[in-house]
Scaffold this active site. Structure first.
Site, PDB file in Angstrom:
ATOM      1  N   HIS A   1      -0.327 111.830  48.652  1.00  0.00           N
ATOM      2  CA  HIS A   1      -0.729 112.129  47.425  1.00  0.00           C
ATOM      3  C   HIS A   1      -0.057 112.924  46.715  1.00  0.00           C
ATOM      4  CE1 HIS A   1      -4.271 109.971  49.025  1.00  0.00           C
ATOM      5  NE2 HIS A   1      -4.424 109.432  47.699  1.00  0.00           N
TER       6      HIS A   1
ATOM      7  N   LYS B   1      -3.409 117.174  43.940  1.00  0.00           N
ATOM      8  CA  LYS B   1      -4.503 116.759  44.785  1.00  0.00           C
ATOM      9  C   LYS B   1      -4.935 118.069  45.542  1.00  0.00           C
ATOM     10  CE  LYS B   1      -6.828 113.034  47.610  1.00  0.00           C
ATOM     11  NZ  LYS B   1      -7.919 113.183  46.594  1.00  0.00           N
TER      12      LYS B   1
END
Length: 272
Positions: free
Chosen positions: A159, A163
């Protein structure tokens, strides 16, 4: 004449997912944005939520009064934080709303508290509202059941650099699917990190690796490694709007359902 459209509140409406949800609601003829909520002190308070989301002005300003906004709504879509989701879950139960929860990083204790509210609300919770990811989870469950413990399972996810939780909610969703296929609890069979002299890989372990960098929206691979062969099942998210689209479809499905806990398997007919 009153509108027959489902009235939805978006909490965390000024964030990236919140804006995507406001856009998705504006594109659905069956939905109407009832309110847009942000935290106290947000610099976005008072701004038109439509303009902020990149669509036409909608005269729904970003506000911090969640309880007042929930009154008169049919449902709330919540991709916020564990602490905020528990507060919104209690409010959703108070008003008997549909509560769509995409918040990740919730502890087992958090989930028990949230699910207790579902006696008075319609709770749909998922680590990922993408239809493709939930189909992937069903395939992972089937593969884990068919291949058995001689096949090692590793889950890799990547990600964007901002995040804050790991493994991702989607990775855990896929891990739960693998564990369900093997009829074991993920707790006690999950390996989250490896460093140093770790010894041989325990049979039946489900491994996770989390990568973070750049602007990656979501890339998940489930690897089944057998003797002399390997099977990889992968999902790549290319646009954050797909999560918003899945969440608003979940809200429409849940509208009018009896209070209780539901999943994307219920919505997609994947149970069994």
């Amino acid at each position: 004449m009153p509108s027959s459209r489902m009235k939805l509140v978006v909490v965390g409406a000024a964030g990236r997912m919140g804006r995507a949800l406001v856009r998705a609601i504006s594109e659905s003829p069956s939905l109407v944005l009832h309110g847009a909520v942000e935290r106290e002190g947000s610099p976005m308070l008072g701004q038109d939520s439509g303009v902020l989301a990149g669509v036409s002005p909608n005269s729904i300003p970003i506000n911090a009064d969640a309880r007042g906004t929930f009154a008169g709504a049919d449902g709330v879509i919540d991709f916020t934080s564990p602490a905020s989701t528990l507060i919104f879950g209690e409010m959703a139960a108070e008003f008997g709303l549909v509560h769509i929860v995409g918040t990740t990083g919730m502890s087992e204790g958090d989930l028990r508290k949230l699910e207790a509210f579902a006696s008075r609300s319609v709770l749909v919770r998922s680590g990922n509202f993408s239809f493709g990811v939930n189909l992937l989870a069903a395939l992972v469950r089937r593969a884990a059941a068919s291949l058995g413990p001689d096949w090692d399972i590793e889950i890799s996810e990547m990600h964007h650099r901002l995040k804050v939780d790991a493994p991702s909610g989607t990775a855990l969703l896929l891990g739960e699917a693998a564990a369900a296929g093997r009829e074991i609890p993920l707790t006690g069979h999950s390996v989250r990190s490896r460093d140093g002299h770790t010894g041989v890989r325990p049979q039946g372990a489900i491994g996770f690796q989390s990568l973070r960098g750049g602007s990656v929206i979501g890339d998940h691979t489930v690897i089944f490694a057998g003797s002399g062969e390997r099977l990889e099942l992968r999902h790549v998210a290319e646009d954050r709007s797909l999560f918003a689209t899945g969440a608003v479809k979940a809200a429409l499905w849940a509208h009018g359902k009896a209070p209780g806990i539901y999943t994307m398997d219920d919505i997609l007919g994947l149970k069994g």
